[in-house]
Enzyme design. Sequence first.
Site, PDB file in Angstrom:
ATOM      1  N   LYS A   1       0.434   0.387  -4.764  1.00  0.00           N
ATOM      2  CA  LYS A   1       0.630   1.762  -4.297  1.00  0.00           C
ATOM      3  C   LYS A   1      -0.262   2.736  -5.058  1.00  0.00           C
ATOM      4  O   LYS A   1      -0.771   3.696  -4.484  1.00  0.00           O
ATOM      5  CB  LYS A   1       2.098   2.151  -4.401  1.00  0.00           C
ATOM      6  CG  LYS A   1       2.910   1.455  -3.314  1.00  0.00           C
ATOM      7  CD  LYS A   1       4.348   1.888  -3.285  1.00  0.00           C
ATOM      8  CE  LYS A   1       5.040   1.270  -2.071  1.00  0.00           C
ATOM      9  NZ  LYS A   1       6.478   1.463  -2.083  1.00  0.00           N
TER      10      LYS A   1
ATOM     11  N   LYS B   1      -2.430  -6.720   7.284  1.00  0.00           N
ATOM     12  CA  LYS B   1      -1.000  -6.444   7.443  1.00  0.00           C
ATOM     13  C   LYS B   1      -0.813  -5.073   8.105  1.00  0.00           C
ATOM     14  O   LYS B   1      -1.450  -4.096   7.690  1.00  0.00           O
ATOM     15  CB  LYS B   1      -0.345  -6.441   6.054  1.00  0.00           C
ATOM     16  CG  LYS B   1       1.118  -6.074   6.110  1.00  0.00           C
ATOM     17  CD  LYS B   1       1.674  -5.733   4.733  1.00  0.00           C
ATOM     18  CE  LYS B   1       3.034  -5.110   4.903  1.00  0.00           C
ATOM     19  NZ  LYS B   1       3.341  -3.867   4.333  1.00  0.00           N
TER      20      LYS B   1
ATOM     21  N   LYS C   1       1.538   1.678   7.734  1.00  0.00           N
ATOM     22  CA  LYS C   1       1.200   3.101   7.917  1.00  0.00           C
ATOM     23  C   LYS C   1       0.035   3.450   7.013  1.00  0.00           C
ATOM     24  O   LYS C   1      -0.851   4.210   7.377  1.00  0.00           O
ATOM     25  CB  LYS C   1       2.365   4.001   7.482  1.00  0.00           C
ATOM     26  CG  LYS C   1       3.628   3.818   8.237  1.00  0.00           C
ATOM     27  CD  LYS C   1       4.688   4.789   7.741  1.00  0.00           C
ATOM     28  CE  LYS C   1       5.365   4.344   6.449  1.00  0.00           C
ATOM     29  NZ  LYS C   1       6.394   3.331   6.633  1.00  0.00           N
TER      30      LYS C   1
END
Length: 341
Positions: free
Chosen positions: A131, A210, A213
């Site tokens: 992230k 994958k 969003k």
Amino acid sequence: MPLICIGIYALMRDCFDTIKRMRVLSGIQPSGKLHWGNYFAMMRPAIALQDRGEAFLFIANYHALTSVADPDVLREGTRDAALDFLACGLNPEKAVLFRQSDVPEVTELTWILSSVTPMGLLERCHSYKDKIAMGLSPTHALFSYPVLMTADILAYQSNIVPVGRDQKQHIEVARDIAIKFNNRYGETFAIPEPEIGKDVAVVPGIDGKKMSKSYDNHVELFGSEKEIKKRVMRIVTDSTPMEEPKNPDTCNVFALYKLFASPEEIAQMRKQYEAGGYGYGDAKKDLLAKSSDVLRPFRERREELVGQPDYVDSVLAAGAERARSEIEKTLTAVRRAIGLD
Ligand code: ADP
Ligand code: TRP
């Protein structure tokens, strides 16, 4: 009654009791519109479990604070997630649906669990590093995210947690923390198991990576028909000419079609690929038609629910009440075990 019948009856009763008592829990962050990957990997299996055990499904809006800084976006996302769950078949008579923040006790449990969580366990979590690499702020909340997730799971003595493969490590963290706590303070928590659907462990996005969003390669579950069509038509394929036979097993269009279609329909499309004379454009049109048929009832139900905000609020309020009464039982045992009673 012959002994054998009594034996079979007892066995069936035990099996039935075990299934009935099984508790399944999953959560979704309200950090954007739901996409096909979320639906097939998490939402559909989670909702299906409402018929196998006691399902607790929640909207992880505390977790979403790690990525959503706009209060209106958070509010709207939370409302959307509730509508999505209900539209996709969650039955509030069978499953408990709630907002994470309506159960603030979970933050108390998070702190308590933090005290048995080794730093190394969190340092090994790849999602934190991923992230940050994607541009999220390296906050303490992002780092300790798996402990809050552990509290979500352990609070309700969950046995099964259906998630996509990328969340598996977090369930392992939850198991480690539960075992550590139980070893130190005595049996307190059920040890959860992840449940990861084999066919849908990773749903590919329109570029073959994958679906996410964050990669902007997703197809929204309730997007406008125009937008969905645009995305489906952009799915990346190789450049085998229309007339030639094609390998369905390396094709992103086929991988997505398989999620929506019946075994007979899948076999039929496979044949068309292998025979040649069936282009990727045709396959995309078939995918579009199939997905729209499958999702139509959900869309219609969602539209109805948008006009019933009081109903949605009442489902969430009842869910929160039930969740709070469950977490309170766990916390009473936890406080006693650690000496905070
Ligand atoms: P995103 O990657 O779009 O931000 P989330 O991280 O919010 O999605 O994922 C919510 C849930 O959906 C998780 O259980 C996650 O594992 C699952 N999930 C999301 N995308 C996929 C995918 N492409 N394949 C399988 N599971 C997915
Ligand atoms: N971290 C999960 C995700 O991003 C959401 C989540 C929060 C969750 N708490 C949970 C999932 C507990 C399962 C169980 O998808």
